[in-house]
Design a protein around this motif. Structure first.
Motif, mmCIF file in Angstrom:
data_model
loop_
_atom_site.group_PDB
_atom_site.id
_atom_site.type_symbol
_atom_site.label_atom_id
_atom_site.label_comp_id
_atom_site.label_asym_id
_atom_site.label_seq_id
_atom_site.Cartn_x
_atom_site.Cartn_y
_atom_site.Cartn_z
ATOM 1 N N ALA A 198 0.643 -5.644 6.293
ATOM 2 C CA ALA A 198 2.043 -5.229 6.293
ATOM 3 C C ALA A 198 2.192 -3.895 5.574
ATOM 4 C CB ALA A 198 2.913 -6.287 5.613
ATOM 5 N N ILE A 199 3.206 -3.133 5.996
ATOM 6 C CA ILE A 199 3.504 -1.846 5.364
ATOM 7 C C ILE A 199 5.003 -1.677 5.154
ATOM 8 C CG2 ILE A 199 1.487 -0.664 6.305
ATOM 9 C CD1 ILE A 199 3.435 0.748 8.297
ATOM 10 N N PHE A 200 5.334 -0.822 4.208
ATOM 11 C CA PHE A 200 6.673 -0.278 4.025
ATOM 12 C C PHE A 200 6.581 1.131 4.580
ATOM 13 C CE2 PHE A 200 9.623 2.267 1.447
ATOM 14 C CZ PHE A 200 10.801 1.547 1.583
ATOM 15 N N THR A 222 0.925 0.359 1.840
ATOM 16 C CA THR A 222 0.509 -0.977 2.262
ATOM 17 C C THR A 222 1.046 -2.029 1.294
ATOM 18 O OG1 THR A 222 -1.592 -0.758 1.081
ATOM 19 C CG2 THR A 222 -1.571 -0.139 3.411
ATOM 20 N N LEU A 223 1.480 -3.137 1.867
ATOM 21 C CA LEU A 223 2.014 -4.249 1.085
ATOM 22 C C LEU A 223 1.001 -5.368 0.911
ATOM 23 C CD1 LEU A 223 5.545 -4.390 2.756
ATOM 24 C CD2 LEU A 223 4.890 -3.237 0.629
ATOM 25 N N VAL A 245 2.059 3.100 -6.447
ATOM 26 C CA VAL A 245 0.961 3.640 -5.652
ATOM 27 C C VAL A 245 -0.347 3.411 -6.411
ATOM 28 C CG1 VAL A 245 -0.029 5.749 -4.664
ATOM 29 C CG2 VAL A 245 2.452 5.371 -4.591
ATOM 30 N N GLU A 246 -1.291 2.755 -5.740
ATOM 31 C CA GLU A 246 -2.601 2.471 -6.333
ATOM 32 C C GLU A 246 -3.687 3.396 -5.789
ATOM 33 O OE1 GLU A 246 -3.041 0.359 -8.793
ATOM 34 O OE2 GLU A 246 -0.995 -0.430 -8.730
ATOM 35 N N VAL A 247 -3.559 3.772 -4.497
ATOM 36 C CA VAL A 247 -4.556 4.622 -3.846
ATOM 37 C C VAL A 247 -3.807 5.686 -3.049
ATOM 38 C CG1 VAL A 247 -6.489 4.711 -2.212
ATOM 39 C CG2 VAL A 247 -6.127 2.638 -3.591
ATOM 40 N N GLY A 305 -1.004 -1.203 -1.918
ATOM 41 C CA GLY A 305 -0.571 -0.056 -2.711
ATOM 42 C C GLY A 305 -1.190 1.257 -2.270
ATOM 43 N N THR A 306 -1.842 1.274 -1.097
ATOM 44 C CA THR A 306 -2.383 2.515 -0.546
ATOM 45 C C THR A 306 -1.250 3.273 0.132
ATOM 46 O OG1 THR A 306 -4.570 1.550 -0.194
ATOM 47 C CG2 THR A 306 -4.015 3.514 1.103
#
Length: 192
Positions: free
Chosen positions: A80-82, A123-124, A161-163, A56-57
């Motif tokens: 992994a990322i989106f 980030t996933l 979004v966390e960070v 969630g960054t």
């Protein structure tokens, strides 16, 4: 390497052509000649690593203005990322449109982002790492950014979004800066 142009001209995914045997596999991830043969700028001015501890960054959406607009070649080496790429070329038929990608250590896919595009990702997975090859050196006076949640872009992020950095939360809404953005991103040749 396998180059595939996306629906936005100039943005490419680059998949590896794995040579497998009992040891595992070997694959080329960068070749100046292959980049040039596919019409991509092969220059590399710097290489960067982005490590992200938490799922969630979010980083982005970042770019640099001409004359030091950057090309970026991004690969996810862990996790992994989106990924999101936004066309900022005012003369382009896809101006302000975006494309999204799933990049991961597992799929081994790379992404080529041309000059005058914004780039960002979320980030996933925890402990996600990316490697960037950048075509221009970082130039602080030429940096720009767009808010990840700007209504004019309409990006649908896959998770909360966390960070996020204060800088990325403080980008001015596109509606307020679009005239300046268009002026600073303009070139004389049309994009086809």
């Amino acid at each position: 390497m396998i180059f595939s142009e996306t629906r936005i001209a100039g943005v490419y995914t680059i998949d590896v052509d794995r040579r497998e045997d009992s040891r595992g596999y070997f694959a080329r991830v960068y070749c100046r000649e292959e980049f040039s043969a596919n019409g991509l700028k092969p220059a590399v001015s710097q290489g960067n690593i982005s490590f992200n501890a938490k799922r969630g960054t979010l980083r982005g959406l970042h770019f640099q203005y001409p004359p030091v607009a950057e090309t970026k070649y991004i690969r996810c080496t862990r996790g992994a990322i989106f990924d999101v790429v936004v066309d900022l070329r005012p003369e382009s038929p896809t101006y302000l449109q975006h494309v999204t990608f799933h990049l991961s250590a597992e799929n081994g896919r790379g992404l080529y982002v041309p000059e005058r595009f914004a780039h960002g990702f979320i980030t996933l997975e925890d402990n996600t790492e990316l490697i960037y090859l950048i075509g221009e050196a970082y130039t602080s006076c030429a940096e720009g950014g767009l808010r990840y949640d700007d209504a004019m872009l309409g990006v649908s992020w896959p998770l909360q979004v966390e960070v996020i950095s204060t800088r990325d939360l403080d980008w001015t809404p596109l509606a307020e800066v679009e005239a300046d953005l268009k002026l600073r991103m303009s070139v004389s040749e049309p994009v086809v």
